[in-house]
Design an enzyme around this catalytic site. Sequence first.
Site, PDB file in Angstrom:
ATOM      1  N   GLU A   6       0.822  -1.211   0.000  1.00  0.00           N
ATOM      2  CA  GLU A   6       0.000   0.000   0.000  1.00  0.00           C
ATOM      3  C   GLU A   6       0.856   1.260   0.000  1.00  0.00           C
ATOM      4  O   GLU A   6       0.422   2.317  -0.454  1.00  0.00           O
ATOM      5  CB  GLU A   6      -0.934  -0.008   1.220  1.00  0.00           C
ATOM      6  CG  GLU A   6      -2.171   0.857   1.055  1.00  0.00           C
ATOM      7  CD  GLU A   6      -3.205   0.591   2.121  1.00  0.00           C
ATOM      8  OE1 GLU A   6      -4.380   0.358   1.757  1.00  0.00           O
ATOM      9  OE2 GLU A   6      -2.865   0.629   3.317  1.00  0.00           O
TER      10      GLU A   6
ATOM     11  N   HIS B 279       8.024 -26.649   0.816  1.00  0.00           N
ATOM     12  CA  HIS B 279       7.212 -27.701   0.219  1.00  0.00           C
ATOM     13  C   HIS B 279       6.076 -27.092  -0.604  1.00  0.00           C
ATOM     14  O   HIS B 279       5.064 -27.749  -0.859  1.00  0.00           O
ATOM     15  CB  HIS B 279       6.651 -28.610   1.315  1.00  0.00           C
ATOM     16  CG  HIS B 279       7.725 -29.189   2.201  1.00  0.00           C
ATOM     17  ND1 HIS B 279       8.372 -30.371   1.904  1.00  0.00           N
ATOM     18  CD2 HIS B 279       8.282 -28.723   3.342  1.00  0.00           C
ATOM     19  CE1 HIS B 279       9.270 -30.614   2.842  1.00  0.00           C
ATOM     20  NE2 HIS B 279       9.250 -29.635   3.714  1.00  0.00           N
TER      21      HIS B 279
ATOM     22  N   LYS C 280     -13.571   1.514  -2.948  1.00  0.00           N
ATOM     23  CA  LYS C 280     -14.454   1.871  -1.827  1.00  0.00           C
ATOM     24  C   LYS C 280     -15.680   2.622  -2.327  1.00  0.00           C
ATOM     25  O   LYS C 280     -16.807   2.363  -1.884  1.00  0.00           O
ATOM     26  CB  LYS C 280     -13.701   2.736  -0.812  1.00  0.00           C
ATOM     27  CG  LYS C 280     -12.612   2.023  -0.036  1.00  0.00           C
ATOM     28  CD  LYS C 280     -11.963   2.993   0.943  1.00  0.00           C
ATOM     29  CE  LYS C 280     -10.836   2.338   1.720  1.00  0.00           C
ATOM     30  NZ  LYS C 280     -10.183   3.299   2.645  1.00  0.00           N
TER      31      LYS C 280
END
Length: 453
Positions: A278, A308, A421
């Site tokens: 951000e 893994h 938003k």
Amino acid sequence: MALIEYRFDNLRHDRIGSRGIDLQSLDRRSMEQAIAELRALASQKDITFPRLPEAPVEPIIARAAADRKDFSDLLVIGIGGSSLGARALLSSCTPGNPGCRVHVLENVDAHEFERIWSGLDPERTCVNVISKSGGTVETMANFLTVRQRLLDRFGVQGVRDRVRVTTDPESGILRAFAQEEGLVTLDVPPGVGGRFSVLSAVGLYPLAMAGLDVEALLAGAAAARDAALAPEAESNPAICFAAHQVALHDAGTRGLVFMPYATRLFDTALWFVQLWAESLGKVRRHADGHTENVGPTPIAALGANDQHSQLQLFMEGPADKCVLLLDVEERRDLRVPAVPAVLAGLQHLEGQSLDDIRAAELRGVRAALTEAGRPNATLSLKDTGARSMGALLMFLQCATGLAGSLLGVSSYDQPGVELAKRFAHGLLGHSDHAHLRAAADRAGQGKALTSVH
């Protein structure tokens, strides 16, 4: 050892080849200018994140001490910078004093909401809602739902007794709401953004409720901050880290893998992902007017688990990542017992401590990455006590601010998240954003789909 050590030999081009960087070619003038900008931020009259270690903490500690007497659990309601920092420290640090159990409600997910709520005794639960403005949709939807349940059971005074509001000290709708309702409030300094706020009341109140030593946390943060403000670039670990990552980015490295070799530090990796992404994923504007999208993509991994899983990609996938290994020097003496003879090839594990095995796994991955010519560096922590973790988080915050200066972007805004938003508000019926609803609907429509039945 020091609280933090940063080792970067395996970034050098003479160690790993063409994907490495020439440390002698780093722009010292730009590095010194970035330090000067961070020093200016730290010297502002208003409290900014580098000044948080000296901000008044006694009211937060006193509030938590009083609340611990009345409650067994704390429900933190927040998202992003309002929750990730506290989660990182709650996972990594061992409380020094008896404290409350802390639960974090972040996402708007009815299943998760009921899972957390069903495990709480509302009579013995304190609620801490965290939003600087009060306009965070996810946080306020969760809070209003919790508040209604508390109202139904305990009434208005019961809500006042149980709710603590962490928000801007003067402005914002949540501040106004808290004043109208007569709720206890804790202040977020106006000059501190969410992802840099863990060392403010945003993180310190939940941590103090859990019994963590917040003064030791701040002492470690102060040590890392002072090191990051040192004007000599070569001995400043934060500017070295930032300059190395920016140099790698400008040379084509697009990802930074944050890979702690301790399960208790994986939440710290998630906190770092938000901080780095951000802050640095921005549009860089050049003097001639053209723009450029910049920012290394942070990737959270966990050693040895991801040996893994993701390690195959890091070793043989696109050569566009730097791997930052995070080691913890502290060891516990838990050893592998006698190995039965039938388990051929495992006898060498007998008597080895689990932490020594973990350390060998890290060293093996470091050697393999280096042998493959993949950039890698190591951060070593003395331990995961409050002082060391305070130093780590402040080190990474300062390095992020410095990296923004070197990249030519601001580390302290986030314009790219605002449009999403506004679309969400429009879809939910907010009158100021209703005009965006049609575009949001179009983005979810079309004929290009397939299904499984």
